[in-house]
Design a protein around this motif. Structure first.
Motif, PDB file in Angstrom:
ATOM      1  N   MET A 148       6.115 106.606 -70.911  1.00  0.00           N
ATOM      2  CA  MET A 148       5.507 107.697 -71.667  1.00  0.00           C
ATOM      3  C   MET A 148       4.179 107.260 -72.293  1.00  0.00           C
ATOM      4  O   MET A 148       3.207 108.020 -72.298  1.00  0.00           O
ATOM      5  CB  MET A 148       6.465 108.175 -72.752  1.00  0.00           C
ATOM      6  CG  MET A 148       7.797 108.705 -72.236  1.00  0.00           C
ATOM      7  SD  MET A 148       7.615 110.117 -71.126  1.00  0.00           S
ATOM      8  CE  MET A 148       7.058 111.370 -72.263  1.00  0.00           C
ATOM      9  N   LEU A 186       5.162 105.286 -61.979  1.00  0.00           N
ATOM     10  CA  LEU A 186       5.800 105.605 -63.249  1.00  0.00           C
ATOM     11  C   LEU A 186       7.292 105.288 -63.221  1.00  0.00           C
ATOM     12  O   LEU A 186       7.857 104.796 -64.201  1.00  0.00           O
ATOM     13  CB  LEU A 186       5.601 107.086 -63.583  1.00  0.00           C
ATOM     14  CG  LEU A 186       4.320 107.480 -64.331  1.00  0.00           C
ATOM     15  CD1 LEU A 186       4.329 108.968 -64.612  1.00  0.00           C
ATOM     16  CD2 LEU A 186       4.184 106.695 -65.617  1.00  0.00           C
ATOM     17  N   SER A 217       3.607 108.799 -59.157  1.00  0.00           N
ATOM     18  CA  SER A 217       4.959 109.063 -59.653  1.00  0.00           C
ATOM     19  C   SER A 217       5.865 107.867 -59.389  1.00  0.00           C
ATOM     20  O   SER A 217       6.688 107.490 -60.240  1.00  0.00           O
ATOM     21  CB  SER A 217       5.534 110.310 -58.971  1.00  0.00           C
ATOM     22  OG  SER A 217       4.761 111.450 -59.267  1.00  0.00           O
ATOM     23  N   LEU A 229       6.681 112.220 -64.459  1.00  0.00           N
ATOM     24  CA  LEU A 229       7.523 112.421 -65.638  1.00  0.00           C
ATOM     25  C   LEU A 229       8.761 113.240 -65.299  1.00  0.00           C
ATOM     26  O   LEU A 229       9.864 112.969 -65.787  1.00  0.00           O
ATOM     27  CB  LEU A 229       6.725 113.112 -66.747  1.00  0.00           C
ATOM     28  CG  LEU A 229       5.542 112.331 -67.333  1.00  0.00           C
ATOM     29  CD1 LEU A 229       4.884 113.123 -68.452  1.00  0.00           C
ATOM     30  CD2 LEU A 229       5.983 110.968 -67.837  1.00  0.00           C
ATOM     31  N   ALA A 240       7.599 117.784 -70.139  1.00  0.00           N
ATOM     32  CA  ALA A 240       6.630 116.925 -69.463  1.00  0.00           C
ATOM     33  C   ALA A 240       5.226 117.522 -69.538  1.00  0.00           C
ATOM     34  O   ALA A 240       4.248 116.830 -69.856  1.00  0.00           O
ATOM     35  CB  ALA A 240       7.041 116.703 -68.012  1.00  0.00           C
ATOM     36  N   GLN A 266      11.590 103.547 -70.448  1.00  0.00           N
ATOM     37  CA  GLN A 266      11.113 104.920 -70.326  1.00  0.00           C
ATOM     38  C   GLN A 266      10.028 105.209 -71.353  1.00  0.00           C
ATOM     39  O   GLN A 266       9.062 105.927 -71.068  1.00  0.00           O
ATOM     40  CB  GLN A 266      12.280 105.894 -70.478  1.00  0.00           C
ATOM     41  CG  GLN A 266      11.934 107.324 -70.064  1.00  0.00           C
ATOM     42  CD  GLN A 266      13.118 108.249 -70.128  1.00  0.00           C
ATOM     43  OE1 GLN A 266      13.825 108.275 -71.128  1.00  0.00           O
ATOM     44  NE2 GLN A 266      13.343 109.010 -69.073  1.00  0.00           N
ATOM     45  N   SER A 287       1.642 107.240 -69.618  1.00  0.00           N
ATOM     46  CA  SER A 287       1.237 108.613 -69.314  1.00  0.00           C
ATOM     47  C   SER A 287       0.285 109.145 -70.371  1.00  0.00           C
ATOM     48  O   SER A 287      -0.691 109.841 -70.057  1.00  0.00           O
ATOM     49  CB  SER A 287       2.474 109.508 -69.218  1.00  0.00           C
ATOM     50  OG  SER A 287       3.344 109.070 -68.215  1.00  0.00           O
ATOM     51  N   PHE A 294       9.565 114.758 -77.104  1.00  0.00           N
ATOM     52  CA  PHE A 294      10.122 114.010 -75.977  1.00  0.00           C
ATOM     53  C   PHE A 294      11.550 113.547 -76.314  1.00  0.00           C
ATOM     54  O   PHE A 294      12.472 113.669 -75.500  1.00  0.00           O
ATOM     55  CB  PHE A 294       9.229 112.816 -75.652  1.00  0.00           C
ATOM     56  CG  PHE A 294       9.898 111.752 -74.823  1.00  0.00           C
ATOM     57  CD1 PHE A 294      10.307 112.016 -73.523  1.00  0.00           C
ATOM     58  CD2 PHE A 294      10.124 110.480 -75.341  1.00  0.00           C
ATOM     59  CE1 PHE A 294      10.930 111.033 -72.758  1.00  0.00           C
ATOM     60  CE2 PHE A 294      10.747 109.503 -74.593  1.00  0.00           C
ATOM     61  CZ  PHE A 294      11.150 109.779 -73.299  1.00  0.00           C
TER      62      PHE A 294
END
Length: 738
Positions: free
Chosen positions: A545, A533, A530, A576, A586, A541, A548, A640
């Motif tokens: 994504m 990220l 985390s 996320l 998420a 951002q 991810s 999103f």
């Protein structure tokens, strides 16, 4: 009639009769006579045990989950062999397998394995007997100190024996597999006996060596069961995570940790933070309930009815069988728990018919794979994903089902656009109406939809998921009396037996996912991921994504959706959410891409299943499936940017983003296929794709820009004369060149 007959006689109505039947795996045994009755009775008893506990007599949660795992593994070892069974190997006679007589090495290895397993089983029987006979909860000292190592070694040797020496018959229990079933009973019996104590000491310094040996034995059994029933990929991934728990002191950066003593680590895995956590909790309740519900629907031939309705509605349209694949896979997805299973169920009929109207082998297989994968995101069951998401997030199940509705519609719309544009581009005709089922006649059996209607209605009325599934199951039994396939005692027994057999793979997969989740929880790698990220999000951002997305797809390659989502949610979701993304958004983002991994090269399980049916190249088929499903990969970014797609906004906002999303997906499909009211040249295709990607974020400027580009290209197409009528359609028995 079977697909082969359908191809050979275009005047005969195409009727689905076998889509409800599960094709056996290559290593699945087929028992006969008394063995079949005994094993079927054990499977039916396994199913009835779960239904009774869920509806009538609740058990303590850890005990119930351990019994669920024990039964699934033990019966799974008896049903699935270590290798493909006789009869599935080319050139062999069903029931036998070529090979030498049992040699000294075979018998010696089997004897050593049996000695270890039987000694461990006897020691644990003494522990239970001391309590049952003498009423003493204190276990005999000799049994506690001596059972573990022989049981673990015996189990490992039994696994090795299965690898080295193939079973000679597929209608009997292999001796080494019987040992594995007994080892499962022994290990789980120990864990159940000490379940109260383990809730206090598992994962702690006071854990006993006997706890460790029982846990190691159970983990060996889980790995072997997964290898047999779900393939080697998940075993390798879970093994890497187990190795990571011990290799931490020597790893760099965020991967480093202090390491764990074996006694603490292996006992920790058998807690509700690991193997007994969310995946097995869901497997022992919602998954088995709805798998049995699917078995009840199979008995009433509802799956075949769904496919026939799809053929009657769409089979006559251009590229008809491909559109049937889209519709039938969406309907079957409500009752089928896996992408590959959906491919096999409907693809055995649709793939040959797609080839008949002009699709190449790999294209037909890819369309079926892409359509069947969508079944995993189709409410209300979503391949068990909705249940796991509700368990992990605490979000009410019905909220998740409603949120999944629009993304599912967008997914199937994208596949429909792809196949329709492809049919236009290559002038593919549909099937003649004379060869299709009669829709009016089928509508007279619309009552076959009533189990699904009861399920959705009961959920909407606020009943618990378990109560809803049980009511739907009872409805299926009642409805069957209006069909030729009445559910009497024999059919009920078969449904309970079939439901259990369909569950074994999911039990093993959920247990392996629990191992991975347990390692993530113990080592804290999820928290550090985390932080990674968050660092990426400082730059962009959107970049976070994309990262991810890649992780979710990679984790999902070779893994069933249930396991892929559970693992990816443990690793990615906290990061996320820390970025400020709503938990529902998420988790849906992760779940969507975990599902998409089934058609993402190089390991695309759904595409491989379709390739096997079409006899096409697996890699080319997976690339084609990825291309056909490409438009669906943008949907998660759409919700999103605007969670109104998940019904999290007002009606006006929802209508706006749905319209924008449909237009964007259509333009992207046109760009991928190369057809926009006529053949589109490469410059036009690039503009179509660019305008579609620009509409990911549902804003007024981006929408107007997309519309402007679409309008300009439409004018271009007309001026260039590209809207001329397509070439004469090829006869259905010829294949157009493309």
């Amino acid at each position: 009639m079977p697909p082969a007959q359908a191809q050979g006689d275009s005047d005969a109505p195409i009727v689905a009769v076998a889509v409800d039947e599960d094709l056996p795996a290559s290593n699945q045994r087929s028992f006969t006579g008394s063995r079949h009755l005994v094993f079927a009775a054990a499977c039916a008893g396994y199913t009835l045990f779960h239904l009774a506990v869920m509806n009538l007599y609740p058990l303590e949660s850890w005990t119930y989950r351990l019994l669920h795992l024990a039964g699934g593994l033990a019966l799974g070892f008896l049903l699935f062999g270590a290798h493909p069974v006789p009869g599935t190997i080319p050139g062999t006679i069903p029931g036998t397998i070529p090979g030498k007589r049992r040699g000294a090495g075979d018998l010696a290895l089997l004897g050593l394995a049996g000695a270890g397993v039987f000694y461990g089983l006897a020691a644990i029987a003494a522990i239970w007997g001391n309590w049952w006979i003498f009423g003493s909860a204190a276990a005999p000292g000799w049994a506690m100190t001596s059972f573990g190592l022989p049981l673990t070694i015996g189990t490992a040797l039994a696994v090795l024996h299965g690898w080295i020496f193939r079973a000679r018959r597929n209608d009997r229990f292999a001796r080494s597999d019987v040992l594995l079933a007994l080892a499962t009973v022994a290990a789980m019996a120990y864990l159940i006996f000490f379940v109260r104590a383990l809730q206090m000491r598992a994962g702690m310094p006071m854990a006993l060596p006997s706890d460790m040996w029982a846990a190691i034995t159970a983990i060996i059994l889980i790995f072997e069961a997964v290898r047999r029933m779900a393939g080697l990929a998940l075993v390798v991934i879970a093994g890497v995570f187990v190795g990571y728990a011990f290799a931490g002191p020597w790893l760099p950066g965020i991967l480093a940790h202090s390491g764990y003593a074996p006694k603490r680590f292996f006992s920790y895995l058998f807690t509700d933070n690991g193997i007994l956590g969310a995946p097995i909790a869901i497997s022992s309740t919602y998954i088995i309930l709805f798998v049995v519900f699917a078995a009840f629907l199979q008995t009433t031939r509802v799956g075949a009815y769904f496919v026939n309705v799809a053929f009657a509605m769409a089979g006559h349209r251009r590229g008809g069988p491909a559109k049937v694949a889209v519709f039938s896979s969406g309907l079957m997805g409500m009752i089928n728990g896996t992408s590959a299973g959906n491919v096999v169920a409907t693809g055995s009929l649709t793939i040959p018919l797609m080839q008949k109207v002009g699709y190449r082998r790999q294209t037909a297989a890819a369309i079926e794979a892409a359509a069947s994968t969508g079944g995993q995101i189709m409410p209300p069951i979503m391949g068990a994903g909705a249940f796991i998401m509700a368990e992990i997030t605490g979000i009410p199940y019905m909220d998740i089902v409603w949120a999944a509705l629009i993304p599912a519609v967008l997914y199937f719309a994208s596949i429909y656009f792809m196949v329709d544009l492809m049919a236009q581009k290559f002038a593919m005709m549909g099937l003649p109406r004379s060869a299709l089922p009669n829709l009016a006649g089928l509508m007279k059996q619309a009552y076959l939809f009533s189990p699904i209607i009861v399920l959705i209605g009961a959920l909407y009325m606020g009943y618990s998921v378990i109560r809803c599934g049980t009511l739907a199951m009872m409805t299926a039994a009642v409805v069957s009396w209006l069909t030729p396939h009445r559910m009497g005692p024999r059919q009920l027994f078969n449904a309970l037996d079939t439901g259990a057999r369909m569950t074994f793979q999911l039990v093993a997969v959920c247990a392996a996912a629990g191992i991975i989740v347990g390692v993530i929880a113990l080592t804290g790698i999820g928290t550090r991921f985390s932080a990674l990220l968050l660092g990426i999000a400082d730059q962009s951002q959107l970049l976070a994504m994309v990262f991810s997305m890649l992780v979710a797809i990679v984790l999902g390659m070779g893994m069933p959706t249930t396991a892929a989502y559970a693992v990816a949610a443990s690793v990615i979701a906290p990061g996320l959410i820390n970025l400020g993304i709503a938990p529902l958004t998420a988790h849906f983002f992760i779940f969507y891409f975990a599902v998409m991994s089934a058609i993402t090269p190089p390991v695309a399980l759904a595409a491989y299943a379709g390739a096997a049916l079409a006899q096409s190249d697996p890699m080319k088929t997976s690339v084609e499936a990825f291309r056909i499903g490409l438009a669906a990969f943008v949907v998660p970014y759409m919700f999103f940017f605007s969670d109104a797609l998940l019904l999290q906004g007002g009606p006006v906002a929802t209508i706006h983003v749905v319209a924008s999303a449909l237009l964007g997906i259509y333009l992207l499909s046109c760009g991928v296929i190369g057809w926009f009211f006529g053949k589109a040249a490469w410059p036009a295709r690039v503009l179509l794709v660019a305008s579609a990607l620009g509409m990911l974020k549902a804003g007024l400027l981006t929408d107007l820009g997309g519309l402007a580009v679409a309008a300009a290209l439409l004018i271009w197409q007309k001026r260039a004369g590209r809207t001329a009528a397509p070439p004469q359609a090829a006869p259905t028995h010829h294949r157009p060149r493309h």
